[in-house]
Design a protein around this motif. Structure first.
Motif, short mmCIF file in Angstrom:
data_model
loop_
_atom_site.label_atom_id
_atom_site.label_comp_id
_atom_site.label_asym_id
_atom_site.label_seq_id
_atom_site.Cartn_x
_atom_site.Cartn_y
_atom_site.Cartn_z
N GLN A 194 129.45 -2.24 33.91
CA GLN A 194 130.37 -1.61 34.75
C GLN A 194 131.27 -0.62 34.18
OE1 GLN A 194 131.01 -2.50 37.89
NE2 GLN A 194 128.81 -3.79 37.56
N SER A 195 131.80 0.59 34.90
CA SER A 195 132.69 1.50 34.49
C SER A 195 133.06 2.03 35.51
CB SER A 195 131.66 2.72 33.50
OG SER A 195 132.44 3.79 33.30
N SER A 196 134.53 1.97 35.75
CA SER A 196 134.92 2.46 37.10
C SER A 196 135.04 3.96 37.21
CB SER A 196 136.53 2.05 37.10
OG SER A 196 137.20 2.50 35.96
N THR A 197 134.78 4.64 36.08
CA THR A 197 134.99 6.10 36.14
C THR A 197 133.56 6.75 36.45
OG1 THR A 197 135.08 6.57 33.78
CG2 THR A 197 137.05 6.07 34.97
N THR A 198 132.58 5.99 36.14
CA THR A 198 131.22 6.69 36.07
C THR A 198 130.32 6.35 37.16
OG1 THR A 198 131.31 6.20 33.77
CG2 THR A 198 129.07 6.72 34.57
N GLN A 199 129.50 7.44 37.75
CA GLN A 199 128.25 7.40 38.67
C GLN A 199 127.20 7.82 37.78
OE1 GLN A 199 129.47 9.78 42.06
NE2 GLN A 199 129.13 7.85 43.37
#
Length: 230
Positions: free
Chosen positions: A217-222
Motif C-alpha cells: 500500500q502507498s497512498s501517493t502512488t499509482q
C-alpha cells in the motif's frame, strides 16, 4: 492500453487513449515474407519492400502481434521458423535487437538460447513453437519485416494506492505530471514491466521484470503493471 481507475478519468485522457488505440496499426507495421530465404536475403527483401529490415519484436505487445501474424506459417505440416530482427554484436559480445535495444530479462527464449548468441549463431529467429532462438542464418526460413521506430504502446492495468516492494534496481526515474505520462514512458522501453507514479513528487519510476517481489500500500502512488510475455 487497458487502465483501471477508482475515479472517473478526465475526458482528455479518454480521447488520448482512443487516439493511441487508433494508432496501433501504424506503430506495429509488420509483414510476413512467405517465401523462404536465408537471414540476410530475407532482411534485404524486407528493405526492398520499404521496411527498415527484419521485424523487432522486443516488447510483449510486439511479440504478441508477431505470434498471431506468423502462427499460420509456423504451424502445420509445412510450418517454418521465422527470422526476426536480432543479431550478435561481437564488439559488445552480446545479442541485440536491430533497433539497438537489449532483450528483456523475461524474453521467451527457447531452452538454452538466452546466452547462445555467437559468431557461429549470430542471427535471431522465432522457432515453430513461437520461442526465440539463435541460429546461423543460412537455412531457408520465412521472415517478418518491420520498421524500427519507437513504440509508445503498453498493455496492462493500473493499481491505485500501491507500489512495488523489495525493489532491487530501477530502469529510470523521470519527472512527469500524470500517471498516464508515466505509463506511456514505460511503453517506450521494451524492458519496462512496472511504472510507478508518485503524485506528491510528480515522479515516475520504471522497473524491469524480476526487479521487485510484490506490491504494498502507498497512498501517493499509482502503479501501472504492464502485461508481460505470454
Amino acid at each position: 492500453m487497458v487502465m483501471e481507475y477508482t475515479t472517473k478519468p478526465h475526458w482528455a485522457t479518454i480521447v488520448f487513449l482512443m487516439l493511441l488505440m487508433r494508432c496501433q496499426a501504424v506503430l506495429f507495421d509488420f509483414h510476413v515474407i512467405e517465401s523462404r530465404q536465408s537471414f540476410l536475403d530475407g532482411e534485404q527483401l524486407c528493405k526492398d519492400q520499404g521496411y527498415d529490415g527484419l521485424g523487432v519484436i522486443s516488447s510483449p505487445e510486439m511479440y504478441e502481434l508477431a505470434l498471431r501474424l506468423t502462427e499460420p506459417h509456423r504451424t502445420g505440416v509445412d510450418g517454418s521458423a521465422v527470422y526476426v530482427g536480432m543479431r550478435y554484436h561481437a564488439n559488445r559480445e552480446a545479442g541485440l535487437w536491430d533497433d539497438g535495444t537489449v532483450p528483456a530479462s523475461d524474453t521467451p527464449w527457447k531452452s538454452g538460447n538466452a546466452d547462445a548468441a555467437s559468431t557461429i549463431d549470430p542471427y535471431g529467429m522465432m522457432a515453430m513453437s513461437g520461442e526465440l532462438k539463435w541460429t546461423s542464418g543460412s537455412s531457408l526460413k520465412l521472415a517478418i519485416c518491420g520498421n524500427h521506430g519507437q513504440r509508445f504502446e503498453a498493455h496492462g492495468t493500473t493499481l491505485s494506492g500501491q507500489q512495488a516492494a523489495n525493489v532491487t534496481w530501477s530502469l529510470a526515474w523521470v519527472s512527469v505530471s500524470t500517471s498516464l505520462e508515466c505509463a506511456l514512458y514505460c511503453g517506450q522501453d521494451s524492458r519496462c514491466r512496472v511504472a510507478e507514479f508518485n503524485s506528491e513528487k510528480k515522479s515516475c519510476r520504471t522497473l524491469a521484470a524480476g526487479a521487485y517481489s510484490s506490491f504494498v500500500q502507498s497512498s501517493t502512488t499509482q502503479t501501472f503493471v504492464r502485461t508481460g510475455f505470454q
